[in-house]
Write a protein that holds these residues in place. Structure first.
Motif, PDB file in Angstrom:
ATOM      1  N   ILE A  52       3.979   6.428  -9.367  1.00 26.79           N
ATOM      2  CA  ILE A  52       4.833   5.513  -8.620  1.00 26.79           C
ATOM      3  C   ILE A  52       4.793   4.109  -9.193  1.00 26.79           C
ATOM      4  O   ILE A  52       3.713   3.567  -9.472  1.00 26.79           O
ATOM      5  N   ARG A  53       5.977   3.556  -9.356  1.00 31.77           N
ATOM      6  CA  ARG A  53       6.092   2.149  -9.710  1.00 31.77           C
ATOM      7  C   ARG A  53       6.230   1.332  -8.428  1.00 31.77           C
ATOM      8  O   ARG A  53       7.062   1.646  -7.579  1.00 31.77           O
ATOM      9  N   THR A  54       5.409   0.318  -8.324  1.00 32.74           N
ATOM     10  CA  THR A  54       5.478  -0.609  -7.193  1.00 32.74           C
ATOM     11  C   THR A  54       5.753  -2.007  -7.731  1.00 32.74           C
ATOM     12  O   THR A  54       5.580  -2.250  -8.919  1.00 32.74           O
ATOM     13  N   PRO A  55       6.214  -2.902  -6.880  1.00 34.96           N
ATOM     14  CA  PRO A  55       6.395  -4.282  -7.337  1.00 34.96           C
ATOM     15  C   PRO A  55       5.093  -4.822  -7.927  1.00 34.96           C
ATOM     16  O   PRO A  55       4.052  -4.802  -7.276  1.00 34.96           O
ATOM     17  N   GLY A  56       5.131  -5.208  -9.180  1.00 38.80           N
ATOM     18  CA  GLY A  56       3.935  -5.739  -9.825  1.00 38.80           C
ATOM     19  C   GLY A  56       3.164  -4.728 -10.653  1.00 38.80           C
ATOM     20  O   GLY A  56       2.235  -5.092 -11.371  1.00 38.80           O
ATOM     21  N   SER A  57       3.507  -3.433 -10.564  1.00 37.48           N
ATOM     22  CA  SER A  57       2.796  -2.436 -11.372  1.00 37.48           C
ATOM     23  C   SER A  57       3.367  -2.431 -12.787  1.00 37.48           C
ATOM     24  O   SER A  57       4.386  -3.050 -13.066  1.00 37.48           O
ATOM     25  N   SER A  58       2.703  -1.699 -13.669  1.00 33.66           N
ATOM     26  CA  SER A  58       3.226  -1.548 -15.012  1.00 33.66           C
ATOM     27  C   SER A  58       4.519  -0.743 -14.984  1.00 33.66           C
ATOM     28  O   SER A  58       4.866  -0.134 -13.963  1.00 33.66           O
ATOM     29  N   PHE A  59       5.201  -0.691 -16.138  1.00 38.49           N
ATOM     30  CA  PHE A  59       6.451   0.064 -16.220  1.00 38.49           C
ATOM     31  C   PHE A  59       6.227   1.527 -15.899  1.00 38.49           C
ATOM     32  O   PHE A  59       7.078   2.189 -15.293  1.00 38.49           O
ATOM     33  N   PHE A  60       5.080   2.061 -16.283  1.00 40.14           N
ATOM     34  CA  PHE A  60       4.838   3.496 -16.096  1.00 40.14           C
ATOM     35  C   PHE A  60       4.302   3.817 -14.708  1.00 40.14           C
ATOM     36  O   PHE A  60       4.228   4.972 -14.326  1.00 40.14           O
ATOM     37  N   GLY A  61       3.904   2.812 -13.965  1.00 44.36           N
ATOM     38  CA  GLY A  61       3.428   3.028 -12.613  1.00 44.36           C
ATOM     39  C   GLY A  61       1.998   3.500 -12.559  1.00 44.36           C
ATOM     40  O   GLY A  61       1.297   3.575 -13.566  1.00 44.36           O
ATOM     41  N   GLN A 111       0.846  -1.194   0.000  1.00 43.95           N
ATOM     42  CA  GLN A 111       0.000   0.000   0.000  1.00 43.95           C
ATOM     43  C   GLN A 111       0.884   1.248   0.000  1.00 43.95           C
ATOM     44  O   GLN A 111       1.791   1.372   0.813  1.00 43.95           O
ATOM     45  N   VAL A 112       0.613   2.149  -0.908  1.00 44.23           N
ATOM     46  CA  VAL A 112       1.358   3.392  -1.017  1.00 44.23           C
ATOM     47  C   VAL A 112       0.529   4.527  -0.469  1.00 44.23           C
ATOM     48  O   VAL A 112      -0.673   4.611  -0.718  1.00 44.23           O
ATOM     49  N   GLN A 113       1.163   5.398   0.280  1.00 47.26           N
ATOM     50  CA  GLN A 113       0.485   6.575   0.812  1.00 47.26           C
ATOM     51  C   GLN A 113       1.293   7.821   0.527  1.00 47.26           C
ATOM     52  O   GLN A 113       2.526   7.803   0.557  1.00 47.26           O
ATOM     53  N   LEU A 114       0.572   8.920   0.286  1.00 53.44           N
ATOM     54  CA  LEU A 114       1.171  10.236   0.187  1.00 53.44           C
ATOM     55  C   LEU A 114       0.586  11.062   1.321  1.00 53.44           C
ATOM     56  O   LEU A 114      -0.636  11.187   1.430  1.00 53.44           O
ATOM     57  N   VAL A 115       1.459  11.627   2.149  1.00 54.37           N
ATOM     58  CA  VAL A 115       1.004  12.408   3.290  1.00 54.37           C
ATOM     59  C   VAL A 115       1.576  13.814   3.174  1.00 54.37           C
ATOM     60  O   VAL A 115       2.789  13.997   3.074  1.00 54.37           O
ATOM     61  N   GLU A 116       0.656  14.793   3.178  1.00 51.63           N
ATOM     62  CA  GLU A 116       1.061  16.186   3.038  1.00 51.63           C
ATOM     63  C   GLU A 116       1.073  16.890   4.388  1.00 51.63           C
ATOM     64  O   GLU A 116       0.367  16.493   5.316  1.00 51.63           O
ATOM     65  N   SER A 117       1.820  17.985   4.440  1.00 54.20           N
ATOM     66  CA  SER A 117       1.819  18.840   5.621  1.00 54.20           C
ATOM     67  C   SER A 117       2.206  20.246   5.181  1.00 54.20           C
ATOM     68  O   SER A 117       2.759  20.438   4.095  1.00 54.20           O
ATOM     69  N   GLY A 118       1.861  21.215   6.030  1.00 58.02           N
ATOM     70  CA  GLY A 118       2.341  22.565   5.806  1.00 58.02           C
ATOM     71  C   GLY A 118       1.316  23.583   5.358  1.00 58.02           C
ATOM     72  O   GLY A 118       1.654  24.749   5.174  1.00 58.02           O
ATOM     73  N   ILE A 138       7.543   0.944  -2.579  1.00 51.24           N
ATOM     74  CA  ILE A 138       7.836   1.786  -3.734  1.00 51.24           C
ATOM     75  C   ILE A 138       9.073   1.275  -4.446  1.00 51.24           C
ATOM     76  O   ILE A 138      10.126   1.125  -3.828  1.00 51.24           O
ATOM     77  N   PHE A 139       8.922   1.052  -5.747  1.00 53.15           N
ATOM     78  CA  PHE A 139      10.070   0.653  -6.559  1.00 53.15           C
ATOM     79  C   PHE A 139      10.782   1.894  -7.082  1.00 53.15           C
ATOM     80  O   PHE A 139      12.003   2.018  -6.975  1.00 53.15           O
ATOM     81  N   SER A 140      10.027   2.806  -7.629  1.00 52.56           N
ATOM     82  CA  SER A 140      10.596   4.063  -8.100  1.00 52.56           C
ATOM     83  C   SER A 140       9.479   5.074  -8.280  1.00 52.56           C
ATOM     84  O   SER A 140       8.308   4.716  -8.407  1.00 52.56           O
TER      85      SER A 140
END
Length: 122
Positions: A99-108, A1-8, A28-30
């Protein structure tokens, strides 16, 4: 599971500054592109700025010269330094990443943060 957390986000007077930060976490792979969008009620979401993994940047005309986007590839973070803020910059700002994750497409896949309110008012 990928998360983006913002602040500010927050309230700032016209002419003031804010720094928004966003951190991506998870398997996250990249990360290719990271960026910031903003939206006000009744209007379409608009790109504020984005930055590639190589450091190439793109800005909306309305923020050029006032906002600066930067990222730390090792930490999977992206920041937006917003200076000389104007009332028309008031919006919900959301972090975005391809974001590319293990198992996602090349483009993420596209991931979004929950959004942070920026209000520019005296």
């Amino acid at each position: 599971q990928v998360q983006l957390v913002e602040s500010g986000g927050g309230l700032v007077q016209p002419g003031g500054s804010l720094r928004l930060s966003c951190a991506a976490s998870g398997r996250i792979f990249s990360i290719n592109v990271m960026g910031w969008y903003r939206q006000v009620p009744g209007k379409q979401r608009e790109l504020v700025a984005h930055i590639t993994s190589g450091g190439s940047t793109n800005y909306a005309d309305s923020v050029k010269g006032r906002f600066t986007i930067s990222r730390d590839n090792a930490k999977n973070t992206v920041d937006l330094q917003a200076n000389s803020l104007k009332p028309e910059d008031t919006a919900v700002y959301s972090c975005y990443a391809k974001i590319r994750t293990p198992g996602s497409s090349f483009f993420g896949n596209d991931y979004w943060g929950q959004g942070t309110q920026v209000t520019v008012s005296s």
